[in-house]
Design an enzyme around this catalytic site. Sequence first.
Site, mmCIF file in Angstrom:
data_model
loop_
_atom_site.group_PDB
_atom_site.id
_atom_site.type_symbol
_atom_site.label_atom_id
_atom_site.label_comp_id
_atom_site.label_asym_id
_atom_site.label_seq_id
_atom_site.Cartn_x
_atom_site.Cartn_y
_atom_site.Cartn_z
ATOM 1 N N LYS A 79 2.078 0.462 -10.103
ATOM 2 C CA LYS A 79 3.185 0.076 -9.547
ATOM 3 C C LYS A 79 4.370 -0.186 -10.759
ATOM 4 O O LYS A 79 4.124 -0.531 -11.917
ATOM 5 C CB LYS A 79 3.189 -1.405 -8.903
ATOM 6 C CG LYS A 79 4.175 -1.877 -8.233
ATOM 7 C CD LYS A 79 3.987 -3.266 -7.532
ATOM 8 C CE LYS A 79 5.134 -3.851 -6.766
ATOM 9 N NZ LYS A 79 4.687 -5.060 -6.270
ATOM 10 N N SER A 154 5.802 -5.614 -1.175
ATOM 11 C CA SER A 154 6.543 -4.726 -2.071
ATOM 12 C C SER A 154 5.768 -3.425 -2.461
ATOM 13 O O SER A 154 6.296 -2.618 -3.211
ATOM 14 C CB SER A 154 7.240 -5.456 -3.124
ATOM 15 O OG SER A 154 6.311 -5.997 -4.083
ATOM 16 N N SER A 178 2.638 -9.380 -1.486
ATOM 17 C CA SER A 178 2.956 -7.795 -1.895
ATOM 18 C C SER A 178 1.720 -6.916 -2.029
ATOM 19 O O SER A 178 2.076 -5.917 -1.977
ATOM 20 C CB SER A 178 3.974 -7.650 -3.036
ATOM 21 O OG SER A 178 5.112 -7.774 -2.488
HETATM 22 N N1 GLN Z 1 7.805 -10.349 0.555
HETATM 23 C C1 GLN Z 1 7.898 -11.395 -0.265
HETATM 24 C C2 GLN Z 1 9.300 -11.463 -0.671
HETATM 25 O O1 GLN Z 1 10.254 -10.457 -0.567
HETATM 26 C C3 GLN Z 1 6.663 -11.303 -1.361
HETATM 27 C C4 GLN Z 1 7.124 -9.982 -2.324
HETATM 28 C C5 GLN Z 1 5.997 -10.183 -3.364
HETATM 29 O O2 GLN Z 1 4.840 -10.629 -3.072
HETATM 30 N N2 GLN Z 1 6.417 -9.500 -4.404
HETATM 31 O O3 GLN Z 1 9.426 -12.106 -1.781
#
Ligand code: GLN
Length: 488
Positions: A79, A154, A178
Amino acid sequence: MSELALKGIQELRGLLESGACSSREIIESVYARIQEVDPKINAYLKVDVESALLEADAADSRRSVGEKGPLLGIPVAIKDLLNVKGQSCSCASKILEGYISPYDAGCVAKLREAGAIPFGRVNMDEFAMGASTERSAYGITRNPWNLDHVPGGSSGGSAAAVAADEAIVSLGSDTGGSVRQPASFCGCVGLKPSYGRVSRFGLTAFASSLDQVGVLSKSVADAADTLGVVAGHDSRDTTSDRAAVPDYGKSLDGSMKGTKIGIAEEFFGVGVNPEVAERVRDAIDFCVSLGAELVSVSFPHLKYAVSVYYILAPAEASANLSRFDGIRYGNRVEAEDPVTLMCKTREAHFGDEVKRRILLGTYVLSSGYYDAYYVKALKARALIKQDFDKVFEKCDVLMSPVAPTTAYRIGAELDDPLALYLGDICTIPSNLAGGCGLSVPCGFSDAGLPIGLQILGPAFAEERILRAGFAYEQSAGFQSQRTSLFNV
Ligand code: GLN
């Protein structure tokens, strides 16, 4: 393209050990697959095949002198917020365009020690803020099961790459879901280890009290092997734990006998789509048929989880992202004085969602609101943690949906941040409590989109959730179903 890219770590290891294939051939096969399918998916931001081939040759030489290891010679897609020395690390943001990492993240260093090959930078929501990978500054990633749908986020690039067989395995990060949510949307396995299990050194910080490096893979056994390599203490991350790293593979005995599964109805009452609820309940019933026992538990403070997270995570993000000011880090927009330079830089190069989080975070930390929002959220976080403590006195693991829905259409939720935030309801609690969680494929919607079963455990109970996930996966068999969009 050879078939090697279509396989998981377990099978490739067998082939490597018997001499039936080389690590170089695996890289070549994955690269061919990337060239074939990635123009449609856009999971990758960058792929440096030449350096990966050199590393593959090094891994092949290590093997030729008798070295063995679970990930020796296996490519791992990374990532784009984890630093890999000499490679770009943009966090899918314009502000870090062209940035080259001067060092390896802790987990990447452990991959290298084990002879695994960091191969390719995968797409994500900018600075990991989002749940659909539509917030990348470098274009959206598409869901391999249906190209009109999002892959989740994400870590959407990680999940889509694994699901489309253009990666063997991938590292992502999970701050509020995410890793698990994109795994659920793309039909692969997603493992969020406990807070402190994997070093955060070199993981670009979003919300430091919640962030954790995780694994996206084609099977539970692959996730277990990868965790075994990347887990463990790192003196450069003071929150990384000193607990010995177990042999996670050993806990995968294929049995569910005696496992006490907690079910909290609250997890099914938070806007969960009936089709998702049904598949998840079927999966839990299936676990009972395999010898598990059901225990009804309650989670009275679940309703506060999203609000708590969307105060604490932006608060921490607003502090963490202050380093991207065009002076210490970040693509500079020149100006007459330093303050204007910082303002112009941040205005020009951060995306809307990142700006929204910084504004929210700055607001809840400002004097006058600090006690009303930030401190209150910390107290509610403690109550959520207590809910988990009580739950795990009665059961070994908690099972629930990963996300209330399947992958939505691209663009459907883009203008409604609140709807997107509410989609994190089932995953956020485990980040707030510091526990571990797994997403395992448990079926498909009528429209043919994957659905994930979430298996949660207390801190440092990875063996428990992996054991349950493996037993379920082996009997249910959904991991063998691959997307038919790209049949070779
Ligand atoms: N969807 C969540 C956010 O927007 C989690 C994102 C994540 O785990 N990096 O913060």
